[in-house]
Design a protein around this motif. Structure first.
Motif, PDB file in Angstrom:
ATOM      1  N   ALA A  20      13.398  -5.391   0.168  1.00  0.00           N
ATOM      2  CA  ALA A  20      13.322  -4.239   0.757  1.00  0.00           C
ATOM      3  C   ALA A  20      12.633  -3.087   0.110  1.00  0.00           C
ATOM      4  O   ALA A  20      11.739  -2.501   0.953  1.00  0.00           O
ATOM      5  N   GLU A  21      12.705  -3.095  -1.186  1.00  0.00           N
ATOM      6  CA  GLU A  21      11.990  -1.987  -1.912  1.00  0.00           C
ATOM      7  C   GLU A  21      10.351  -2.176  -1.749  1.00  0.00           C
ATOM      8  O   GLU A  21       9.569  -1.529  -1.376  1.00  0.00           O
ATOM      9  N   ILE A  22      10.273  -3.468  -2.000  1.00  0.00           N
ATOM     10  CA  ILE A  22       8.753  -3.989  -1.945  1.00  0.00           C
ATOM     11  C   ILE A  22       7.899  -3.753  -0.586  1.00  0.00           C
ATOM     12  O   ILE A  22       6.920  -3.039  -0.526  1.00  0.00           O
ATOM     13  N   GLU A  23       8.840  -4.163   0.515  1.00  0.00           N
ATOM     14  CA  GLU A  23       8.316  -3.793   1.848  1.00  0.00           C
ATOM     15  C   GLU A  23       8.131  -2.557   1.992  1.00  0.00           C
ATOM     16  O   GLU A  23       7.177  -2.161   2.797  1.00  0.00           O
ATOM     17  N   PHE A  24       9.091  -1.614   1.787  1.00  0.00           N
ATOM     18  CA  PHE A  24       9.186  -0.154   2.096  1.00  0.00           C
ATOM     19  C   PHE A  24       7.858   0.326   1.595  1.00  0.00           C
ATOM     20  O   PHE A  24       7.185   0.944   2.254  1.00  0.00           O
ATOM     21  N   ILE A  25       7.514  -0.108   0.117  1.00  0.00           N
ATOM     22  CA  ILE A  25       6.418   0.695  -0.385  1.00  0.00           C
ATOM     23  C   ILE A  25       5.155   0.122   0.047  1.00  0.00           C
ATOM     24  O   ILE A  25       4.155   0.715   0.493  1.00  0.00           O
ATOM     25  N   LEU A  26       5.109  -1.300   0.263  1.00  0.00           N
ATOM     26  CA  LEU A  26       3.780  -1.961   0.729  1.00  0.00           C
ATOM     27  C   LEU A  26       3.276  -1.519   2.083  1.00  0.00           C
ATOM     28  O   LEU A  26       2.172  -0.945   2.502  1.00  0.00           O
ATOM     29  N   ILE A  27       4.421  -1.597   3.167  1.00  0.00           N
ATOM     30  CA  ILE A  27       4.156  -1.152   4.464  1.00  0.00           C
ATOM     31  C   ILE A  27       3.836   0.138   4.608  1.00  0.00           C
ATOM     32  O   ILE A  27       2.861   0.588   5.386  1.00  0.00           O
ATOM     33  N   SER A  28       4.546   0.987   3.785  1.00  0.00           N
ATOM     34  CA  SER A  28       4.330   2.547   3.931  1.00  0.00           C
ATOM     35  C   SER A  28       2.774   3.020   3.780  1.00  0.00           C
ATOM     36  O   SER A  28       2.011   3.603   4.106  1.00  0.00           O
ATOM     37  N   LEU A  29       2.456   2.341   2.470  1.00  0.00           N
ATOM     38  CA  LEU A  29       1.113   2.499   2.042  1.00  0.00           C
ATOM     39  C   LEU A  29      -0.023   1.979   2.931  1.00  0.00           C
ATOM     40  O   LEU A  29      -1.024   2.596   3.013  1.00  0.00           O
ATOM     41  N   HIS A  30       0.259   0.845   3.567  1.00  0.00           N
ATOM     42  CA  HIS A  30      -0.536   0.143   4.480  1.00  0.00           C
ATOM     43  C   HIS A  30      -0.620   1.166   5.706  1.00  0.00           C
ATOM     44  O   HIS A  30      -1.818   1.397   5.987  1.00  0.00           O
ATOM     45  N   LYS A  31       0.398   1.537   6.097  1.00  0.00           N
ATOM     46  CA  LYS A  31       0.072   2.429   7.226  1.00  0.00           C
ATOM     47  C   LYS A  31      -0.650   3.847   7.139  1.00  0.00           C
ATOM     48  O   LYS A  31      -1.042   4.160   7.837  1.00  0.00           O
ATOM     49  N   MET A  32      -0.198   4.419   5.756  1.00  0.00           N
ATOM     50  CA  MET A  32      -0.741   5.545   5.531  1.00  0.00           C
ATOM     51  C   MET A  32      -2.335   5.160   5.317  1.00  0.00           C
ATOM     52  O   MET A  32      -3.156   5.986   5.745  1.00  0.00           O
ATOM     53  N   GLY A  33      -2.858   4.061   4.829  1.00  0.00           N
ATOM     54  CA  GLY A  33      -4.171   3.713   4.661  1.00  0.00           C
ATOM     55  C   GLY A  33      -5.082   3.665   6.172  1.00  0.00           C
ATOM     56  O   GLY A  33      -6.041   4.076   6.581  1.00  0.00           O
ATOM     57  N   SER A  34      -4.101   3.006   6.937  1.00  0.00           N
ATOM     58  CA  SER A  34      -4.736   2.791   8.357  1.00  0.00           C
ATOM     59  C   SER A  34      -4.815   4.288   9.069  1.00  0.00           C
ATOM     60  O   SER A  34      -5.844   4.641   9.799  1.00  0.00           O
ATOM     61  N   TYR A  35      -3.744   5.077   8.820  1.00  0.00           N
ATOM     62  CA  TYR A  35      -3.670   6.383   9.371  1.00  0.00           C
ATOM     63  C   TYR A  35      -5.015   7.283   8.970  1.00  0.00           C
ATOM     64  O   TYR A  35      -5.379   7.814   9.830  1.00  0.00           O
ATOM     65  N   TYR A  36      -5.142   7.023   7.740  1.00  0.00           N
ATOM     66  CA  TYR A  36      -6.013   7.993   7.152  1.00  0.00           C
ATOM     67  C   TYR A  36      -7.341   7.411   6.980  1.00  0.00           C
ATOM     68  O   TYR A  36      -8.430   8.072   6.551  1.00  0.00           O
ATOM     69  N   CYS A  37      -7.806   6.363   7.605  1.00  0.00           N
ATOM     70  CA  CYS A  37      -9.152   5.541   7.358  1.00  0.00           C
ATOM     71  C   CYS A  37     -10.071   6.373   7.856  1.00  0.00           C
ATOM     72  O   CYS A  37     -11.268   6.322   7.207  1.00  0.00           O
ATOM     73  N   ASP A  38      -9.926   7.265   8.964  1.00  0.00           N
ATOM     74  CA  ASP A  38     -10.992   8.130   9.243  1.00  0.00           C
ATOM     75  C   ASP A  38     -10.827   9.373   9.176  1.00  0.00           C
ATOM     76  O   ASP A  38     -11.408  10.344   9.974  1.00  0.00           O
ATOM     77  N   LYS A  39      -9.914   9.681   8.131  1.00  0.00           N
ATOM     78  CA  LYS A  39      -9.790  11.234   7.907  1.00  0.00           C
ATOM     79  C   LYS A  39     -10.195  11.593   6.385  1.00  0.00           C
ATOM     80  O   LYS A  39     -10.704  10.796   5.946  1.00  0.00           O
ATOM     81  N   PRO A  40     -10.060  12.804   6.193  1.00  0.00           N
ATOM     82  CA  PRO A  40     -10.795  13.284   4.731  1.00  0.00           C
ATOM     83  C   PRO A  40     -10.096  12.637   3.796  1.00  0.00           C
ATOM     84  O   PRO A  40      -8.987  12.511   3.959  1.00  0.00           O
ATOM     85  N   VAL A  41     -10.878  12.181   2.739  1.00  0.00           N
ATOM     86  CA  VAL A  41     -10.239  11.507   1.620  1.00  0.00           C
ATOM     87  C   VAL A  41      -9.073  12.352   1.198  1.00  0.00           C
ATOM     88  O   VAL A  41      -8.006  11.854   0.564  1.00  0.00           O
TER      89      VAL A  41
END
Length: 96
Positions: A20-41
């Protein structure tokens, strides 16, 4: 490696907690990366840093490490290290 450490057992409750801890961190970071892929670094970097700090990611990872590492036999070898210490010895950590 000690014979006792060649196979370790973790109960289902602990395994689910770790997952659960790994899933929370991994999926959250993945979603952040996807959300910010076309936004300022800078926005992505701030959001990532805020996430790590606000969601206590380092404490969560320390909890995962503790759950797993307590399953190992920590008997010291001839080199005055246990199997975990010996395996981690070569890790190159971040430096400023």
């Amino acid at each position: 490696m000690l014979e006792n450490n060649k196979t370790i057992e973790i109960n289902g409750e602990d395994a689910l907690e770790v997952l659960a801890e790994i899933e929370f961190i991994l999926i959250s970071l993945h979603k952040m990366g996807s959300y910010y892929c076309d936004k300022p670094v800078n926005d992505y970097q701030k959001a990532t840093t805020d996430f790590i700090d606000n969601e206590k990611v380092t404490q969560r990872l320390a909890k995962v490490r503790k759950i797993i590492s307590t399953k190992f036999d920590s008997t010291l070898g001839e080199d005055d290290m246990d199997d975990i210490e010996r395996h981690m010895e070569g890790i190159q950590f971040w430096k400023p």
